[in-house]
Write a protein that holds these residues in place. Structure first.
Motif, short mmCIF file in Angstrom:
data_model
loop_
_atom_site.label_atom_id
_atom_site.label_comp_id
_atom_site.label_asym_id
_atom_site.label_seq_id
_atom_site.Cartn_x
_atom_site.Cartn_y
_atom_site.Cartn_z
N UNK A 26 90.51 121.91 107.86
CA UNK A 26 89.43 122.17 108.80
C UNK A 26 88.08 121.94 108.14
N UNK A 27 87.21 121.19 108.79
CA UNK A 27 85.87 120.97 108.25
C UNK A 27 85.09 122.27 108.26
N UNK A 28 84.15 122.39 107.33
CA UNK A 28 83.32 123.60 107.26
C UNK A 28 82.55 123.80 108.56
N UNK A 29 82.13 122.73 109.20
CA UNK A 29 81.43 122.86 110.47
C UNK A 29 82.33 123.51 111.52
N UNK A 30 83.57 123.07 111.60
CA UNK A 30 84.49 123.64 112.59
C UNK A 30 84.88 125.08 112.25
N UNK A 31 84.88 125.41 110.96
CA UNK A 31 85.12 126.81 110.59
C UNK A 31 84.01 127.69 111.16
N UNK A 32 82.78 127.24 111.06
CA UNK A 32 81.68 127.98 111.65
C UNK A 32 81.82 128.12 113.15
N UNK A 33 82.31 127.07 113.79
CA UNK A 33 82.54 127.10 115.23
C UNK A 33 83.58 128.17 115.59
N UNK A 34 84.66 128.23 114.83
CA UNK A 34 85.72 129.21 115.09
C UNK A 34 85.18 130.63 114.93
N UNK A 35 84.45 130.87 113.84
CA UNK A 35 83.92 132.21 113.60
C UNK A 35 83.00 132.66 114.73
N UNK A 36 82.17 131.74 115.22
CA UNK A 36 81.24 132.08 116.30
C UNK A 36 82.00 132.39 117.59
N UNK A 37 82.99 131.58 117.90
CA UNK A 37 83.75 131.80 119.13
C UNK A 37 84.60 133.07 119.04
N UNK A 38 85.05 133.42 117.84
CA UNK A 38 85.88 134.60 117.65
C UNK A 38 85.06 135.88 117.59
#
Length: 284
Positions: A226-238
């Motif tokens: 997972x790209x670091x950008x998408x990790x940030x996306x997951x954390x925000x959505x969660x």
């Protein structure tokens, strides 16, 4: 006791080099239980550095069968055994873990047999109680619940994320996985999300320097992580309380600093962020 996780190894991949971190292992302490999640190279030393006696592990979970997640399981148990372990330790992991344990015992048969006869040790083989890891609730006792979700880590099919919950506190470990929107639901509201991450440019630099492998390594990394950008996306959505990066690719490359990781994650995540390092302790 407040739940906490110690990231004992935060490097992505099995190889270590001068300046790199160690491969994957995590210590989760929750609900009065001491739990090892993955046992990559260095896990035994990591537990000792965290102040945990090797005889004090209550449960071990192995998320998948890549060597950087279970290479040191056998040596860890053997070392715990010679340190005084005399009770079974439950281990929950994918199919294939039994073959690993049997092979380790075969490889150490001379030493184990000798120590039993010469030192009066209890038999080593029964000290590992292996159970199959699958989706859903994998452990539930004394207020602690552990759930698993199959993640996306081709070509391996048995690869899992884990969620630990007890007394209103929760910790989620992504395991090795490509970006999957379902992770946000699985991690929803967690106090701590520990998620693997890669920098795309860093992957290209890593592969360009590779001396033992070919373009297939690039394909594997890009499709399985997972790209670091998408990790940030997951954390925000969660809506998690804290985000920590682990299993980072690249690791130990001076051309890629904390600033690169922060820049990518901050495209979506504005909350508390920890760029993982060996020995980092996070409290729920």
């Amino acid at each position: 006791m407040t739940a906490q996780i110690t990231m004992m190894g935060v490097k992505g991949g099995p190889a270590i080099r001068p300046g790199s971190h160690m491969p994957t292992s995590n210590l989760v302490q929750i609900g009065g239980k001491t739990i090892l999640v993955d046992a990559g190279l260095g896990a035994t030393r990591g537990l000792c550095d965290a102040g945990v006696p090797l005889t004090g592990i209550d449960l071990i979970l192995i998320t998948h069968l890549h060597s950087d997640h279970y290479l040191e399981l056998g040596p860890l148990l053997h070392t715990a055994w010679v340190a005084g372990l005399n009770r079974p330790v439950p281990v929950i992991g994918p199919s294939g873990l039994r073959a690993y344990w049997d092979g380790f015992l075969d490889s150490m048969a001379f030493d184990v047999t000798l120590r039993i006869a010469d030192e009066g040790r209890v038999p080593l083989a029964p000290l590992l109680e292996i159970n199959r890891l699958s989706e859903g609730v994998v452990h539930e006792a004394e207020g602690l619940t552990i759930r698993a979700m199959r993640n996306v880590h081709p070509p391996i099919k048995e690869s899992y994320a884990l969620r630990f919950e007890c007394a209103g506190e929760s910790i989620v470990i992504s395991g090795d996985t490509a970006y999957m929107p379902e992770m946000a639901k699985f991690a929803a509201g967690a106090d701590i999300l520990v998620h693997e991450a890669m920098l795309i440019d860093g992957v290209e630099a890593l592969v360009a320097r590779m001396t033992n492998g070919d373009a297939r390594l690039r394909t594997h990394i890009l499709r399985s992580h997972t790209s670091a950008e998408d990790v940030g996306r997951i954390a925000a959505e969660a809506g998690v309380g804290q985000l920590a990066l682990t299993h980072m690719v690249p690791d130990g490359d001076p051309d890629f600093t904390e600033r690169h990781w922060i820049t990518e994650v901050r495209k979506h995540w504005a909350g508390p962020l920890h760029i993982g390092r060996d020995g980092m302790v996070l409290t729920a």
